[in-house]
Design a protein around this motif. Structure first.
Motif, short mmCIF file in Angstrom:
data_model
loop_
_atom_site.label_atom_id
_atom_site.label_comp_id
_atom_site.label_asym_id
_atom_site.label_seq_id
_atom_site.Cartn_x
_atom_site.Cartn_y
_atom_site.Cartn_z
N HIS A 99 13.32 64.81 54.79
CA HIS A 99 12.34 63.80 55.37
C HIS A 99 12.84 62.26 54.55
O HIS A 99 13.44 62.37 53.35
CB HIS A 99 10.87 63.96 54.78
CG HIS A 99 9.96 62.70 55.61
ND1 HIS A 99 9.45 63.17 56.80
CD2 HIS A 99 9.38 61.87 54.95
CE1 HIS A 99 8.64 62.24 57.03
NE2 HIS A 99 8.41 61.39 56.03
N ASP A 100 12.95 61.31 55.45
CA ASP A 100 13.66 59.97 55.17
C ASP A 100 14.92 60.02 54.20
O ASP A 100 15.76 60.82 54.91
CB ASP A 100 12.40 59.33 54.40
CG ASP A 100 11.27 58.91 55.21
OD1 ASP A 100 11.49 58.90 56.64
OD2 ASP A 100 10.13 58.69 54.71
N VAL A 127 16.17 57.92 62.49
CA VAL A 127 14.50 57.77 62.35
C VAL A 127 14.13 58.50 61.02
O VAL A 127 12.92 58.69 61.25
CB VAL A 127 13.91 57.96 63.69
CG1 VAL A 127 14.41 56.95 64.55
CG2 VAL A 127 14.08 59.48 64.13
N GLY A 128 15.01 59.57 60.45
CA GLY A 128 14.60 60.45 59.44
C GLY A 128 14.60 61.74 60.14
O GLY A 128 14.55 61.83 61.35
N ALA A 133 10.95 62.75 61.72
CA ALA A 133 10.03 61.66 62.01
C ALA A 133 8.90 62.27 63.00
O ALA A 133 9.05 62.80 63.83
CB ALA A 133 10.91 60.59 62.97
N GLY A 170 16.77 61.54 67.53
CA GLY A 170 16.41 62.09 66.16
C GLY A 170 16.63 63.42 65.77
O GLY A 170 16.12 64.15 65.00
N SER A 179 12.08 59.18 69.60
CA SER A 179 12.83 58.48 68.70
C SER A 179 12.83 56.84 69.05
O SER A 179 12.84 56.20 68.19
CB SER A 179 14.17 59.05 68.72
OG SER A 179 15.16 58.33 67.83
N THR A 185 9.98 55.15 67.94
CA THR A 185 9.81 55.00 66.44
C THR A 185 10.51 53.82 66.09
O THR A 185 10.23 52.65 65.23
CB THR A 185 10.54 56.21 65.62
OG1 THR A 185 9.34 57.46 66.08
CG2 THR A 185 10.38 55.97 64.42
N THR A 243 15.19 55.08 57.36
CA THR A 243 13.98 54.88 56.83
C THR A 243 13.99 55.02 55.36
O THR A 243 13.24 55.33 54.56
CB THR A 243 13.12 56.20 57.20
OG1 THR A 243 13.90 57.51 57.43
CG2 THR A 243 12.75 55.81 58.73
#
Length: 436
Positions: free
Chosen positions: A43-44, A67-68, A71, A285, A324, A327, A416
């Motif tokens: 994550h991130d 976008v991670g 996301a 993503g 994505s 985001t 992110t």
């Protein structure tokens, strides 16, 4: 997920070693892996491995999970689509998601006039199909790529790729009617953009001939070749020559696209309007999707059923792409990429003041790199680069190398990532350099 680097075991840990044994028993040797561990969550800016180690991610799956890696809008879109249907094949029973992705690409890409898209699975597929489209449109066969280029691992895209090891070695023969010309590498050729373009154009005209040339393809920032940003004026001159000579200009934005460089597309920096753009990586993503987007009259040159593929534009991947892109827009991740550049470039430039082995710092947005050299000769130092990256990985930072000469460390964090994690990761890399 906690956004901190934390090592509870050495790398690889005991569970990772067990998985490595299983991998070696059943996975082909040619599919090598870089990190000595296996991911279970991400994550991130953090990836967690099977042993509970949390690693700082400065790779984003090679610019894919911009976008991670999880996301929320991507996860939600994928879950909803999976519950409805996973596949029908767009060429058999079409669905709205494919059309919606094409509409977003028409809105976002810097292509002039009416725009069309075709969706595929991978960057290499996108490049192959862009060449097919250009050949169909022009009625010509030859394709020109540049020194330091990387365009994929299929037969045609290997031919377009410049670097032999590991991408081309022992895999020939390669596709015919593919030619290579010098590009722009400001740190090494010391040429202004118009000078470098004139050199390339001379070879295009004398060694190939515009009357034979269907397309010229180039990455606006050369990725695997070393994150090389062409000198100002180089790309516009090449695009102008293509326009004047009925040659399709293909911008390979597979690594640079979707806010990675601080704009939706890197072509925007030089205000060029490519005829065709290939995209993949950051488009969805982490789900497999790619596209060729271009001027309608060129895209429509291919005959009906001439483009496609069983999984091309898969509905789950299309849903992920829409999530994505939403985001990126909603969280202004292009601005986040520029903030990453401000933080990282400042950090690297301060290090360069005291360490002449850092020969060049380059890139745009969250696509940055530094080249390691012998400070007296500027000769590439691949051994130093490999040692620094390996030490960083052992310390829990996922660091990638690249470059024709193997002497570039590249930074591709998720957009992110926090400033704190970014500076900590850079600190680990530069500490490894200081002790190398």
């Amino acid at each position: 997920m906690e956004q901190t680097r934390h090592l509870v075991t050495e790398l690889p840990g005991p569970k990772a070693r067990q998985l490595m044994e299983r991998q070696q028993a059943v996975v082909a040797r040619g599919v090598s892996t870089m990190m000595p561990t296996f991911a279970v969550r991400a994550h991130d800016g953090i990836i967690e491995d099977v042993d509970g180690n949390r690693l700082i991610d400065l790779a984003a799956g090679i610019a894919v999970t911009s976008v991670g890696a999880s996301a929320p809008k991507v996860v939600e879109a994928v879950q909803q689509q999976v519950a409805e249907f996973t596949h029908t094949c767009f060429m058999v029973t079409p669905y709205e998601g494919y059309v919606a992705v094409a509409e977003k690409l028409a809105e976002l890409t810097p292509v002039l006039g009416p725009v069309r898209s075709a969706l595929f699975n991978s960057g290499a597929e996108a490049v192959e199909n862009a060449v097919k489209i250009a050949r169909s449109y022009t009625g010509k066969q030859a394709v020109a790529a540049f020194d330091h280029a990387y365009h994929g691992r299929t037969s045609l895209t290997m031919s377009l790729t410049a670097k032999s090891m590991p991408y081309k070695h022992s895999f020939g023969p390669f596709a015919p009617e593919v030619y290579r010309v010098p590009g722009s590498y400001p740190y090494r050729d010391q040429l202004e953009g118009p000078q470098a373009a004139a050199r390339a154009i001379e070879q295009l005209e004398t060694q190939i001939g515009a009357e034979n040339l269907a397309a010229v393809i180039m990455e606006p920032i050369q990725g695997e070749g070393g994150f090389i940003v062409p000198a100002a004026g180089f790309l516009p001159a090449i695009v102008q020559w293509c326009r004047e000579n009925d040659v399709v200009f293909i911008a390979d934005e597979i690594q640079t696209g979707f806010a990675r460089t601080g704009r939706w597309f890197a072509s925007e920096y030089e205000e060029i309007a490519p005829d065709l753009i290939t995209t993949a990586k950051g488009i969805a993503g982490g789900m497999p999707l790619s596209a060729v987007t271009g001027r309608a009259e060129i895209m429509d040159a291919a005959h009906p059923s001439g483009l496609g593929g069983t999984y091309g534009g898969n509905p789950v991947a299309c849903a992920a792409a829409l999530g994505s892109m939403e985001t990126i827009a909603e969280h202004d991740l292009a601005a986040a990429a520029l903030q990453i550049e401000r933080v990282a470039r400042g950090y690297l430039e301060r290090a360069q003041e005291t360490d002449p082995r850092i020969g060049d710092i380059r890139g745009r947005g969250a696509m940055l790199a530094f080249e390691l050299v012998n400070p007296e000769t500027r000769a590439p130092d691949a051994a130093l680069t490999a040692a620094v990256a390996a030490a960083a990985r052992q310390a829990g930072v996922i660091a990638l190398t690249c470059g024709t000469y193997g002497n570039v460390i590249r930074l591709l964090p998720p957009l992110t990532i926090s400033d704190d994690l970014l500076t900590e990761g850079l600190g680990v890399i530069l500490d490894a350099l200081a002790h190398a």
